[in-house]
Design a protein around this motif. Structure first.
Motif, PDB file in Angstrom:
ATOM      1  N   SER A 101      55.531  25.780  45.906  1.00 48.25           N
ATOM      2  CA  SER A 101      56.420  24.893  45.162  1.00 48.25           C
ATOM      3  C   SER A 101      57.075  23.907  46.112  1.00 48.25           C
ATOM      4  O   SER A 101      57.603  24.304  47.156  1.00 48.25           O
ATOM      5  CB  SER A 101      57.501  25.697  44.436  1.00 48.25           C
ATOM      6  N   ILE A 102      57.047  22.631  45.732  1.00 50.70           N
ATOM      7  CA  ILE A 102      57.644  21.585  46.546  1.00 50.70           C
ATOM      8  C   ILE A 102      58.823  20.996  45.779  1.00 50.70           C
ATOM      9  O   ILE A 102      58.637  20.514  44.655  1.00 50.70           O
ATOM     10  CB  ILE A 102      56.615  20.493  46.875  1.00 50.70           C
ATOM     11  N   PRO A 103      60.024  21.016  46.333  1.00 54.12           N
ATOM     12  CA  PRO A 103      61.199  20.497  45.619  1.00 54.12           C
ATOM     13  C   PRO A 103      61.020  19.029  45.230  1.00 54.12           C
ATOM     14  O   PRO A 103      60.605  18.207  46.048  1.00 54.12           O
ATOM     15  CB  PRO A 103      62.341  20.669  46.628  1.00 54.12           C
ATOM     16  N   ARG A 104      61.348  18.716  44.000  1.00 56.77           N
ATOM     17  CA  ARG A 104      61.185  17.346  43.521  1.00 56.77           C
ATOM     18  C   ARG A 104      62.209  16.400  44.127  1.00 56.77           C
ATOM     19  O   ARG A 104      62.020  15.182  44.138  1.00 56.77           O
ATOM     20  CB  ARG A 104      61.316  17.319  42.001  1.00 56.77           C
ATOM     21  N   ASP A 105      63.337  16.943  44.645  1.00 53.46           N
ATOM     22  CA  ASP A 105      64.415  16.109  45.172  1.00 53.46           C
ATOM     23  C   ASP A 105      64.308  15.857  46.669  1.00 53.46           C
ATOM     24  O   ASP A 105      65.248  15.355  47.283  1.00 53.46           O
ATOM     25  CB  ASP A 105      65.770  16.761  44.870  1.00 53.46           C
ATOM     26  N   ILE A 106      63.166  16.203  47.283  1.00 50.22           N
ATOM     27  CA  ILE A 106      62.973  15.953  48.716  1.00 50.22           C
ATOM     28  C   ILE A 106      62.961  14.447  48.985  1.00 50.22           C
ATOM     29  O   ILE A 106      62.288  13.680  48.290  1.00 50.22           O
ATOM     30  CB  ILE A 106      61.647  16.580  49.200  1.00 50.22           C
ATOM     31  N   LEU A 107      63.683  14.014  50.009  1.00 56.28           N
ATOM     32  CA  LEU A 107      63.707  12.605  50.394  1.00 56.28           C
ATOM     33  C   LEU A 107      62.397  12.217  51.075  1.00 56.28           C
ATOM     34  O   LEU A 107      61.940  12.898  51.993  1.00 56.28           O
ATOM     35  CB  LEU A 107      64.875  12.345  51.358  1.00 56.28           C
ATOM     36  N   MET A 141      56.293  20.216  41.142  1.00 56.82           N
ATOM     37  CA  MET A 141      55.100  20.040  41.963  1.00 56.82           C
ATOM     38  C   MET A 141      54.682  21.386  42.536  1.00 56.82           C
ATOM     39  O   MET A 141      55.498  22.091  43.139  1.00 56.82           O
ATOM     40  CB  MET A 141      55.349  19.057  43.111  1.00 56.82           C
ATOM     41  N   GLU A 142      53.418  21.719  42.350  1.00 50.64           N
ATOM     42  CA  GLU A 142      52.851  22.944  42.920  1.00 50.64           C
ATOM     43  C   GLU A 142      51.576  22.564  43.676  1.00 50.64           C
ATOM     44  O   GLU A 142      50.677  21.935  43.114  1.00 50.64           O
ATOM     45  CB  GLU A 142      52.493  23.954  41.821  1.00 50.64           C
ATOM     46  N   LEU A 143      51.524  22.927  44.942  1.00 55.50           N
ATOM     47  CA  LEU A 143      50.318  22.687  45.730  1.00 55.50           C
ATOM     48  C   LEU A 143      49.487  23.967  45.752  1.00 55.50           C
ATOM     49  O   LEU A 143      49.898  24.975  46.317  1.00 55.50           O
ATOM     50  CB  LEU A 143      50.686  22.268  47.159  1.00 55.50           C
ATOM     51  N   PHE A 144      48.326  23.921  45.092  1.00 55.12           N
ATOM     52  CA  PHE A 144      47.419  25.064  45.031  1.00 55.12           C
ATOM     53  C   PHE A 144      46.380  24.943  46.145  1.00 55.12           C
ATOM     54  O   PHE A 144      45.805  23.873  46.347  1.00 55.12           O
ATOM     55  CB  PHE A 144      46.679  25.114  43.694  1.00 55.12           C
ATOM     56  N   THR A 145      46.152  26.037  46.849  1.00 60.36           N
ATOM     57  CA  THR A 145      45.025  26.109  47.775  1.00 60.36           C
ATOM     58  C   THR A 145      44.159  27.280  47.341  1.00 60.36           C
ATOM     59  O   THR A 145      44.659  28.364  47.044  1.00 60.36           O
ATOM     60  CB  THR A 145      45.476  26.309  49.231  1.00 60.36           C
ATOM     61  N   ILE A 146      42.852  27.043  47.293  1.00 59.87           N
ATOM     62  CA  ILE A 146      41.911  28.058  46.820  1.00 59.87           C
ATOM     63  C   ILE A 146      40.909  28.339  47.927  1.00 59.87           C
ATOM     64  O   ILE A 146      40.150  27.456  48.324  1.00 59.87           O
ATOM     65  CB  ILE A 146      41.173  27.583  45.557  1.00 59.87           C
ATOM     66  N   ASN A 147      40.923  29.554  48.432  1.00 61.49           N
ATOM     67  CA  ASN A 147      40.025  29.949  49.509  1.00 61.49           C
ATOM     68  C   ASN A 147      39.079  31.026  48.992  1.00 61.49           C
ATOM     69  O   ASN A 147      39.469  32.193  48.835  1.00 61.49           O
ATOM     70  CB  ASN A 147      40.823  30.480  50.708  1.00 61.49           C
ATOM     71  N   PRO A 148      37.807  30.669  48.697  1.00 59.23           N
ATOM     72  CA  PRO A 148      36.876  31.650  48.117  1.00 59.23           C
ATOM     73  C   PRO A 148      36.463  32.744  49.088  1.00 59.23           C
ATOM     74  O   PRO A 148      36.106  33.846  48.662  1.00 59.23           O
ATOM     75  CB  PRO A 148      35.681  30.781  47.710  1.00 59.23           C
ATOM     76  N   LYS A 149      36.470  32.465  50.380  1.00 62.51           N
ATOM     77  CA  LYS A 149      36.080  33.483  51.355  1.00 62.51           C
ATOM     78  C   LYS A 149      37.154  34.560  51.472  1.00 62.51           C
ATOM     79  O   LYS A 149      36.859  35.750  51.555  1.00 62.51           O
ATOM     80  CB  LYS A 149      35.807  32.829  52.709  1.00 62.51           C
ATOM     81  N   LYS A 150      38.406  34.139  51.504  1.00 57.49           N
ATOM     82  CA  LYS A 150      39.516  35.098  51.538  1.00 57.49           C
ATOM     83  C   LYS A 150      39.851  35.604  50.141  1.00 57.49           C
ATOM     84  O   LYS A 150      40.642  36.530  49.995  1.00 57.49           O
ATOM     85  CB  LYS A 150      40.759  34.441  52.138  1.00 57.49           C
ATOM     86  N   GLN A 151      39.240  34.962  49.121  1.00 62.29           N
ATOM     87  CA  GLN A 151      39.504  35.274  47.708  1.00 62.29           C
ATOM     88  C   GLN A 151      41.012  35.271  47.450  1.00 62.29           C
ATOM     89  O   GLN A 151      41.590  36.227  46.938  1.00 62.29           O
ATOM     90  CB  GLN A 151      38.884  36.613  47.330  1.00 62.29           C
ATOM     91  N   THR A 152      41.627  34.143  47.808  1.00 63.67           N
ATOM     92  CA  THR A 152      43.075  34.000  47.668  1.00 63.67           C
ATOM     93  C   THR A 152      43.429  32.624  47.136  1.00 63.67           C
ATOM     94  O   THR A 152      42.837  31.621  47.533  1.00 63.67           O
ATOM     95  CB  THR A 152      43.777  34.205  49.023  1.00 63.67           C
TER      96      THR A 152
END
Length: 447
Positions: free
Chosen positions: A157-163, A141-152
């Motif tokens: 990465s989120i561990p798959r084994d998190i309870l 699992m990858e959480l992408f955040t896209i900020n066009p103003k900061k151009q970033t």
């Protein structure tokens, strides 16, 4: 064809081409008129010379006229260029129809305004994907955040084994985060991550990891920096920088057991590959490059991003590819009913939540949820010396409806149990994989 055509719809492209041609015609006419006005009158001085009158018209200047056949050829070339753009767009829309959701003809106001957005990418090995598919678990699992103003762009990465606690029709079910997909599909996975981190998620993308091989080949391979040498599936990966084709990139992203950091090390290697693919696409940045990736993806990706938003998403957000930052959500080792888990501490949940919310332009908030409550009610667990984690309300792992539904520990709980799959089943042996604790510092990559 203009390099910016890939930011436009076919109708906008056609209109822009017409306006450009008309503008060029007008400029040519104006230039000819100015040249004629600047041309001095042609006369020979003589005794009968008189000053020109106000209505004097200079002799007509004979300009070279372009032959009709040449004009026709130029127009044919212009039409072919335009049709070439339309053809590339047709390919994009044809390929994207099977990947993106059907649109309603309206562009998201959030995307039009260029506001930050988030996408949860889930990797799975269940084969060809069908919309709403609930087969198998998510391997990454990858959480992408896209900020066009900061151009970033940030990749967390989120561990798959998190309870996590998943609410089902049979009652609360305490499972690993990667099992949410098999319970309720991608929407359930999104719901769990939103609840876990206290952040909004705009879109999701489910990716069959097998397409990674084709995507890497479509951009000409990737370059990675391997932290240590290892062998996996018949290939030797040396330590240091190396160029990988699609087949070896997939192997590089899958190895887990020989990595001293187990799943966290694998996540870092997967991030390396994704960063390099982003870099390669940014460098070429054309419709043709996009088509190559779409052709490679085929039916291996499903997302809820509307097809109508593709052009706006790329046009307003592609600048963020200039700066890609990677982060890791770090869990703590735990054992529940004899099965190894990763536990998210309230401190780590709030650290990652603050990071993601800042990238989305949101104020930080203190996250209070099922996971933080059951963590705080543990009598002895510390994730280091004592890794026995007790489920709240007398619940059992992977047993929907067990317990009283409370978020708090109500007494001791046995750590040995035969699951509904049987203790010796392949399922349980896979679930008992361990992950060593190692803090990964965040780092930034600028291209």
């Amino acid at each position: 064809m203009d390099n910016n055509n890939h930011r436009e719809s076919r109708e906008e492209y056609r209109k822009r081409m017409e306006e450009r041609i008309q503008k060029q015609v007008n400029e040519n006419r104006q230039r000819e008129q100015e040249e004629q006005a600047e041309e001095p009158p042609r006369y020979q001085p003589n005794d009968n010379y008189q000053e020109p009158q106000d209505n004097f018209e200079p002799p007509v200047k004979h300009h070279y006229r372009m032959p009709n056949w040449m004009r026709a050829l130029i127009w044919i070339l212009i039409i072919l260029v335009a049709l070439g753009g339309f053809y590339e767009y047709h390919k994009i829309y044809s390929a994207a129809n099977g990947m993106f959701t059907n649109g309603d003809g309206k562009i998201s106001k959030k995307l039009q305004k260029g506001e930050p957005v988030s996408v949860l990418a889930m990797g799975t090995d269940v084969g060809a994907l069908n919309r709403g598919n609930k087969g198998g678990n998510t391997d990454s699992m990858e959480l992408f955040t896209i900020n066009p103003k900061k151009q970033t762009i940030t990749m967390t990465s989120i561990p798959r084994d998190i309870l996590v606690r998943v609410n089902t029709s049979d009652g609360p079910d305490y499972v690993k985060l990667n099992a949410a997909y098999s319970i309720g599909g991608p929407k359930q996975s999104v719901k769990q991550v939103e609840e876990l981190l206290g952040v909004p998620i705009d879109y999701y993308a489910v990716i069959n990891m097998g397409v990674l091989e084709k995507v890497v080949n479509s951009v000409g391979g990737v370059t990675v920096d391997n932290p240590f040498a290892f062998d996996y599936e018949g290939h030797h990966f040396k330590k240091g920088t190396q160029h990988l084709n699609g087949t070896n990139a997939l192997k590089y992203s899958r190895m887990r057991y020989d990595d001293p950091n187990n799943d966290y090390g694998r996540q870092k290697r997967q991030q390396q590959i994704l960063q390099n693919v982003i870099q390669k696409f940014k460098t070429s940045g054309s419709i043709s490059a996009a088509n190559k990736i779409l052709d490679a993806v085929g039916d291996g990706v499903k997302t809820n991003i509307p097809i109508d938003d593709i052009a706006t998403l790329y046009g307003n957000y592609h600048g963020a590819m200039n700066n890609v930052k990677t982060y890791h959500f770090q869990g703590q080792n735990a054992t529940i009913d004899g099965v190894s888990f990763q536990i998210a501490s309230p401190k780590e949940i709030n650290r990652v939540s603050k990071l993601v919310r800042k990238q989305l332009g949101l104020q930080p908030k203190t996250v209070v949820n099922h996971e933080t409550k059951m963590y705080k009610s543990q009598p002895n667990f510390d994730g280091y010396n004592n890794t026995d984690f007790i489920l709240p309300g007398g619940a059992s792992y992977n047993d929907p409806g067990s317990g009283n539904g409370s978020d708090y520990v109500t007494g001791s709980h046995s750590t040995s149990r035969t699951s509904r799959y049987g203790k010796s089943s392949i399922y349980d042996r896979q679930q008992e994989e361990t992950s060593s604790y190692s803090a990964y510092p965040s780092y930034s990559v600028n291209y």
